[in-house]
Design an enzyme around this catalytic site. Structure first.
Site, PDB file in Angstrom:
ATOM      1  N   ASP A  77      39.082  14.433 -51.624  1.00 45.42           N
ATOM      2  CA  ASP A  77      37.797  14.874 -51.766  1.00 45.42           C
ATOM      3  C   ASP A  77      36.859  13.865 -52.514  1.00 45.42           C
ATOM      4  OD1 ASP A  77      38.670  17.212 -50.747  1.00 45.42           O
ATOM      5  OD2 ASP A  77      38.107  18.574 -52.510  1.00 45.42           O
ATOM      6  N   HIS A 131      46.442  12.861 -49.831  1.00 47.47           N
ATOM      7  CA  HIS A 131      47.258  13.082 -48.758  1.00 47.47           C
ATOM      8  C   HIS A 131      47.293  12.282 -47.597  1.00 47.47           C
ATOM      9  CE1 HIS A 131      46.864  17.658 -49.732  1.00 47.47           C
ATOM     10  NE2 HIS A 131      46.068  17.005 -50.662  1.00 47.47           N
ATOM     11  N   SER A 235      39.700   8.892 -59.749  1.00 47.30           N
ATOM     12  CA  SER A 235      39.909   7.524 -59.534  1.00 47.30           C
ATOM     13  C   SER A 235      39.552   7.129 -58.187  1.00 47.30           C
ATOM     14  CB  SER A 235      41.257   6.991 -59.795  1.00 47.30           C
ATOM     15  OG  SER A 235      41.295   5.824 -59.973  1.00 47.30           O
TER      16      SER A 235
END
Length: 267
Positions: A77, A131, A235
């Site tokens: 995200d 992911h 980050s």
């Protein structure tokens, strides 16, 4: 004056501390309100025993993944802060600030003429797990020690070679559909106490042991959407791939959204 690495370690200690229940709820409530975090996809606020547990919260149910052959999905995200083609072995950390790709990756002699880059910024409000963007194999992980400068817009514009200066882990991957090599870079930042990698718990970050290479004679096999690891706060993930992106700076993406396609033929 304390270095950003020491500040991050101290913040990590605070974030991992389990305070009395009412005090912990107040800390978590302040964080959620301050950063305007939407918990609709996550467990309720009362369930997190530490601030770090809130940072590293997991999804309550699986996301819909926009996966098809040669498709790339967002690993996170994120806000897209920059994207484009690598030119003269250079990529952008932000408009007007370029760096040598080989310096970021520690990959000397590789030809990046057909490669593109994509920078995905995870803010403190975001889901912090990362992911796999497609079906792939992890061939190698490289840890580079470094600074823990902030990776927000102000810092990206202020600091030259920020991604190269900062601590990072570079995953060298082979994409299943076209057998091309992709580089997946998890960049450390201020208050990121650790970066965790589920496929190899021996990878240590925000550490004092110096640079390290982890090679896998038996590659780590992942499917699109499989979890690779998580930041213990926000980050940046940088993707370096033979790909065509359909997102650009300023776009907001969710993990699982289509972000581009792999080039159909391996060079």
């Amino acid at each position: 004056m304390l270095s950003t690495n020491v500040i991050s370690r101290l913040f990590g200690l605070f974030a991992h501390t389990r305070f009395p229940k009412s005090m912990q709820y107040a800390i978590n409530r302040f964080y959620v309100d301050y950063f305007k975090i939407n918990l609709d996809e996550f467990e309720c606020l009362e369930t997190y025993p530490t601030l770090n547990a809130l940072f590293t919260r997991t999804l309550k149910k699986e996301r819909l993944l926009q996966t098809t052959p040669f498709n790339l999905i967002s690993p996170t995200d994120s806000l897209i802060t920059e994207s484009g083609h690598i030119a003269q072995e250079m990529a952008l950390q932000i408009k007007g600030k370029s760096y040598k790709v080989a310096d970021l990756l520690g990959e000397i002699g590789h030809d990046f003429a057909t490669y593109s880059f994509l920078n995905l910024y995870l803010s403190p409000r975001d889901y912090h797990h990362y992911h796999a963007p497609c079906d792939l194999e992890i061939l190698e992980a490289r840890y580079f020690s470094g600074k823990l400068l902030p990776v927000n817009y102000a810092s990206l514009y202020k600091n030259e070679n920020l991604f190269v200066q900062n601590e990072r882990v570079v995953l060298k991957m082979r994409c299943n559909y076209n057998q091309s090599i992709m580089y997946y870079v998890a960049v450390g930042a201020l208050n990121v106490g650790k970066m965790q990698f589920l496929f190899d718990k021996s990878i240590q970050t925000n550490a004092k042991n110096g640079d390290c290479i982890y090679s896998y004679k038996q590659p780590i096999v992942l499917r699109a959407g499989d979890e690779i690891g998580f930041f213990e706060m926000g980050s940046t993930i940088v993707l370096i791939a033979e790909a065509n992106w359909n997102v650009k700076a300023g776009h907001v993406v969710k993990m699982g959204d289509e972000i581009g396609t792999l080039q159909s033929q391996k060079r």
